[in-house]
Design an enzyme around this catalytic site. Structure first.
Site, PDB file in Angstrom:
ATOM      1  N   PHE A 158       0.848  -1.203   0.000  1.00 58.64           N
ATOM      2  CA  PHE A 158       0.000   0.000   0.000  1.00 58.64           C
ATOM      3  C   PHE A 158       0.879   1.247   0.000  1.00 58.64           C
ATOM      4  O   PHE A 158       0.928   2.007   0.959  1.00 58.64           O
ATOM      5  CB  PHE A 158      -0.927  -0.025   1.224  1.00 58.64           C
ATOM      6  CG  PHE A 158      -2.078   0.929   1.090  1.00 58.64           C
ATOM      7  CD1 PHE A 158      -3.129   0.641   0.242  1.00 58.64           C
ATOM      8  CD2 PHE A 158      -2.088   2.122   1.783  1.00 58.64           C
ATOM      9  CE1 PHE A 158      -4.190   1.524   0.097  1.00 58.64           C
ATOM     10  CE2 PHE A 158      -3.149   3.013   1.652  1.00 58.64           C
ATOM     11  CZ  PHE A 158      -4.197   2.711   0.802  1.00 58.64           C
ATOM     12  N   ARG A 160       2.455   4.250  -3.040  1.00 59.50           N
ATOM     13  CA  ARG A 160       1.870   5.290  -3.912  1.00 59.50           C
ATOM     14  C   ARG A 160       0.771   4.722  -4.803  1.00 59.50           C
ATOM     15  O   ARG A 160      -0.327   5.272  -4.900  1.00 59.50           O
ATOM     16  CB  ARG A 160       2.978   5.902  -4.789  1.00 59.50           C
ATOM     17  CG  ARG A 160       4.007   6.707  -4.026  1.00 59.50           C
ATOM     18  CD  ARG A 160       5.177   7.049  -4.902  1.00 59.50           C
ATOM     19  NE  ARG A 160       6.016   5.898  -5.155  1.00 59.50           N
ATOM     20  CZ  ARG A 160       7.318   5.823  -4.904  1.00 59.50           C
ATOM     21  NH1 ARG A 160       7.943   6.862  -4.400  1.00 59.50           N
ATOM     22  NH2 ARG A 160       8.008   4.741  -5.167  1.00 59.50           N
ATOM     23  N   THR A 240       0.400  -5.748 -11.520  1.00 63.11           N
ATOM     24  CA  THR A 240       0.950  -4.660 -12.337  1.00 63.11           C
ATOM     25  C   THR A 240       2.263  -4.175 -11.731  1.00 63.11           C
ATOM     26  O   THR A 240       2.730  -3.093 -12.072  1.00 63.11           O
ATOM     27  CB  THR A 240      -0.027  -3.459 -12.376  1.00 63.11           C
ATOM     28  OG1 THR A 240      -0.273  -3.052 -11.022  1.00 63.11           O
ATOM     29  CG2 THR A 240      -1.324  -3.784 -13.074  1.00 63.11           C
ATOM     30  N   GLU A 271      10.440 -11.181 -19.180  1.00 65.87           N
ATOM     31  CA  GLU A 271       9.793 -10.232 -20.105  1.00 65.87           C
ATOM     32  C   GLU A 271      10.652 -10.043 -21.339  1.00 65.87           C
ATOM     33  O   GLU A 271      11.823  -9.703 -21.217  1.00 65.87           O
ATOM     34  CB  GLU A 271       9.570  -8.888 -19.398  1.00 65.87           C
ATOM     35  CG  GLU A 271       8.567  -9.006 -18.275  1.00 65.87           C
ATOM     36  CD  GLU A 271       8.219  -7.685 -17.593  1.00 65.87           C
ATOM     37  OE1 GLU A 271       8.676  -6.622 -18.056  1.00 65.87           O
ATOM     38  OE2 GLU A 271       7.493  -7.723 -16.605  1.00 65.87           O
ATOM     39  N   HIS A 290       3.721  -4.924 -19.995  1.00 72.25           N
ATOM     40  CA  HIS A 290       4.326  -3.963 -19.047  1.00 72.25           C
ATOM     41  C   HIS A 290       4.043  -2.513 -19.482  1.00 72.25           C
ATOM     42  O   HIS A 290       4.972  -1.699 -19.639  1.00 72.25           O
ATOM     43  CB  HIS A 290       5.843  -4.208 -18.932  1.00 72.25           C
ATOM     44  CG  HIS A 290       6.423  -3.723 -17.625  1.00 72.25           C
ATOM     45  ND1 HIS A 290       7.403  -4.386 -16.945  1.00 72.25           N
ATOM     46  CD2 HIS A 290       6.132  -2.631 -16.884  1.00 72.25           C
ATOM     47  CE1 HIS A 290       7.718  -3.719 -15.836  1.00 72.25           C
ATOM     48  NE2 HIS A 290       6.952  -2.631 -15.787  1.00 72.25           N
ATOM     49  N   ILE A 291       2.759  -2.242 -19.650  1.00 68.70           N
ATOM     50  CA  ILE A 291       2.368  -0.910 -20.146  1.00 68.70           C
ATOM     51  C   ILE A 291       1.550  -0.135 -19.116  1.00 68.70           C
ATOM     52  O   ILE A 291       0.877   0.838 -19.464  1.00 68.70           O
ATOM     53  CB  ILE A 291       1.574  -1.000 -21.472  1.00 68.70           C
ATOM     54  CG1 ILE A 291       0.383  -1.969 -21.339  1.00 68.70           C
ATOM     55  CG2 ILE A 291       2.476  -1.398 -22.623  1.00 68.70           C
ATOM     56  CD1 ILE A 291      -0.597  -1.904 -22.493  1.00 68.70           C
TER      57      ILE A 291
HETATM   58  P1  NAD Z   1       5.938   2.129  -3.221  1.00 68.87           P
HETATM   59  O1  NAD Z   1       7.348   1.954  -2.814  1.00 68.87           O
HETATM   60  O2  NAD Z   1       5.302   3.469  -3.080  1.00 68.87           O
HETATM   61  O3  NAD Z   1       5.002   1.074  -2.445  1.00 68.87           O
HETATM   62  C1  NAD Z   1       5.381  -0.252  -2.235  1.00 68.87           C
HETATM   63  C2  NAD Z   1       4.795  -0.717  -0.913  1.00 68.87           C
HETATM   64  O4  NAD Z   1       5.090  -2.110  -0.744  1.00 68.87           O
HETATM   65  C3  NAD Z   1       5.368   0.018   0.308  1.00 68.87           C
HETATM   66  O5  NAD Z   1       4.324   0.631   1.047  1.00 68.87           O
HETATM   67  C4  NAD Z   1       6.057  -1.096   1.104  1.00 68.87           C
HETATM   68  O6  NAD Z   1       5.977  -0.899   2.506  1.00 68.87           O
HETATM   69  C5  NAD Z   1       5.257  -2.303   0.660  1.00 68.87           C
HETATM   70  N1  NAD Z   1       5.946  -3.572   0.925  1.00 68.87           N
HETATM   71  C6  NAD Z   1       7.247  -3.890   0.728  1.00 68.87           C
HETATM   72  N2  NAD Z   1       7.462  -5.161   1.097  1.00 68.87           N
HETATM   73  C7  NAD Z   1       6.278  -5.657   1.524  1.00 68.87           C
HETATM   74  C8  NAD Z   1       5.867  -6.936   2.001  1.00 68.87           C
HETATM   75  N3  NAD Z   1       6.709  -7.969   2.148  1.00 68.87           N
HETATM   76  N4  NAD Z   1       4.565  -7.092   2.319  1.00 68.87           N
HETATM   77  C9  NAD Z   1       3.683  -6.067   2.209  1.00 68.87           C
HETATM   78  N5  NAD Z   1       4.021  -4.846   1.759  1.00 68.87           N
HETATM   79  C10 NAD Z   1       5.303  -4.641   1.420  1.00 68.87           C
HETATM   80  O7  NAD Z   1       5.867   1.617  -4.737  1.00 68.87           O
HETATM   81  P2  NAD Z   1       4.824   2.078  -5.879  1.00 68.87           P
HETATM   82  O8  NAD Z   1       5.327   3.299  -6.544  1.00 68.87           O
HETATM   83  O9  NAD Z   1       3.451   2.038  -5.311  1.00 68.87           O
HETATM   84  O10 NAD Z   1       5.032   0.863  -6.914  1.00 68.87           O
HETATM   85  C11 NAD Z   1       4.503  -0.417  -6.644  1.00 68.87           C
HETATM   86  C12 NAD Z   1       5.000  -1.415  -7.680  1.00 68.87           C
HETATM   87  O11 NAD Z   1       4.555  -1.029  -8.992  1.00 68.87           O
HETATM   88  C13 NAD Z   1       6.520  -1.527  -7.755  1.00 68.87           C
HETATM   89  O12 NAD Z   1       6.863  -2.900  -7.784  1.00 68.87           O
HETATM   90  C14 NAD Z   1       6.862  -0.909  -9.102  1.00 68.87           C
HETATM   91  O13 NAD Z   1       8.027  -1.464  -9.663  1.00 68.87           O
HETATM   92  C15 NAD Z   1       5.605  -1.250  -9.915  1.00 68.87           C
HETATM   93  N6  NAD Z   1       5.394  -0.396 -11.099  1.00 68.87           N
HETATM   94  C16 NAD Z   1       4.924  -0.974 -12.251  1.00 68.87           C
HETATM   95  C17 NAD Z   1       4.693  -0.192 -13.380  1.00 68.87           C
HETATM   96  C18 NAD Z   1       4.136  -0.784 -14.649  1.00 68.87           C
HETATM   97  O14 NAD Z   1       4.284  -0.197 -15.715  1.00 68.87           O
HETATM   98  N7  NAD Z   1       3.450  -1.892 -14.581  1.00 68.87           N
HETATM   99  C19 NAD Z   1       4.983   1.169 -13.354  1.00 68.87           C
HETATM  100  C20 NAD Z   1       5.424   1.727 -12.161  1.00 68.87           C
HETATM  101  C21 NAD Z   1       5.639   0.933 -11.032  1.00 68.87           C
END
Ligand code: NAD
Length: 326
Positions: A158, A160, A240, A271, A290-291
């Site tokens: 939980f 961003r 995602t 990927e 991955h979009i």
């Molecule tokens: P973020 O760092 O804001 O949030 C990640 C959360 O995961 C944090 O609150 C953290 O405390 C929690 N966390 C870590 N380990 C944990 C565990 N073992 N159990 C429960 N919670 C745990 O990250 P974000 O910006 O919200 O991004 C989330 C994911 O989305 C990342 O993996 C990022 O790489 C991915 N992402 C994918 C795309 C896409 O194009 N599909 C684009 C951007 C980001």
């Protein structure tokens, strides 16, 4: 006296199509010069990095040997938030800053999460294909189609993006629960209309389990045979975030038995996935390349933020969103 202003060289480490390159170049501020890697070969990367001050990275790995081969490099700026393919320790040893860019990812990925949920719930692939084939499944799809309203969405992670998904999930009329290693304050939980559940309960109670974790040693294969067994029968899973969070072989098994009714995946263990990956043949999955954050809108937001962060270095200011290893 030499009045010539120094030009700072940026190399964009992805070989992108011309229309995308044009958008990226159109955001370049004065004082920065931009070039693109020719292709994904080592030779192209080494050549591009030979006189680069900044490397702008999306998916390209930045291992130690590339970092060490770049004599002028002062910052590796990721255009997203994932930096697992960059050797941060090697960069830090050379005094190279590694920064991420949260801007531009959040809304796109949150919207994509709902695209995948709705695609599964309304069987969009079957619906579209049948109309094109001259079949009219006005009633044929009903028994296997669902609404989001009234369902429980479980957010694993939980941060961003998880938070942006929660806001949208509530707008759909779902009950939104989450598990994160860092629990939110009661005030935040009330304001965001979310309920905290311990990990196993989240698995067990979610109709829709959506992964929004960050990469840590503990999140690799967090969804595996044993955790899948704890998931609610007939639930769907959406990923995602990163492919490494799911043991894909275990997911395929659960999709075959129907324990998991469907999967919406934007990210994969490998990927692109191999052509013989069983997921590609399954009808209860929706797959995208991955979009999640891959829109023109997001690209513009990201490029503006990334170039602005580089200009902070030029102006000797502290850049934003720097990754540290300790
Ligand atoms: P973020 O760092 O804001 O949030 C990640 C959360 O995961 C944090 O609150 C953290 O405390 C929690 N966390 C870590 N380990 C944990 C565990 N073992 N159990 C429960 N919670 C745990 O990250 P974000 O910006 O919200 O991004 C989330 C994911 O989305 C990342 O993996 C990022 O790489 C991915 N992402 C994918 C795309 C896409 O194009 N599909 C684009 C951007 C980001």
């Amino acid at each position: 006296m030499n009045n010539t202003k120094r030009i700072w060289r940026v190399v964009y480490m992805e070989a992108v199509p011309e229309d995308t390159a044009k958008i990226i170049a159109s955001r370049l501020p004065i004082g920065l010069d931009l070039k693109f890697v020719e292709d994904y070969s080592d030779d192209a990367a080494l050549a591009a990095l030979s006189d680069a001050d900044f490397a702008l990275v999306a998916t390209h790995p930045m291992p130690a040997y590339l970092i060490n081969s770049a004599p002028k490099l002062c910052m590796i700026q990721h255009q997203g938030v994932g930096y697992d393919k960059t050797d941060v320790v090697a960069a830090q040893k050379k005094g190279i800053i590694v920064a991420v860019c949260p801007q531009g990812t959040i809304i796109g990925v949150a919207e994509h999460t709902f695209l995948l949920i709705l695609s599964l719930y309304k069987q969009i692939l079957k619906a579209d294909a049948s109309v094109r084939k001259g079949e009219w499944l006005q009633f044929g799809l009903r028994s296997g189609s669902f609404e989001i309203a009234g369902k429980t969405i479980g957010l694993l992670g939980f941060g961003r993006i998880g938070q942006a998904v929660a806001i949208r999930g509530n707008a759909f009329g779902a009950k939104v629960c989450y598990y994160d290693i860092e629990r939110r304050s009661p005030e935040e939980e009330r304001l965001l209309a979310i309920e905290y559940l311990p990990f196993n309960k989240l698995l067990n109670q979610s109709d829709i389990l959506s992964l929004h974790l960050s990469v840590t040693p503990n999140t690799k294969n967090i969804i595996n045979r044993s955790t899948i067994k704890k998931m609610k029968k007939g639930s769907i899973i959406i990923n995602t975030s990163r492919g490494s969070f799911i043991d894909q072989a275990a997911l395929v098994e659960a999709l075959k038995t129907g324990h998991i009714a469907g999967a919406g995946l934007d990210v994969f263990e490998q990927e692109p996935p191999l052509i013989n990956d069983p997921l590609l043949k399954m009808s209860n999955v929706v797959l995208t390349p991955h979009i999640g954050a891959g829109s023109r809108d997001a690209l513009i937001t990201k490029m503006d933020a990334c170039f602005a962060n580089m200009l902070r270095i030029v102006k000797k200011e502290k850049p934003f969103d720097v990754i540290t290893t300790s």
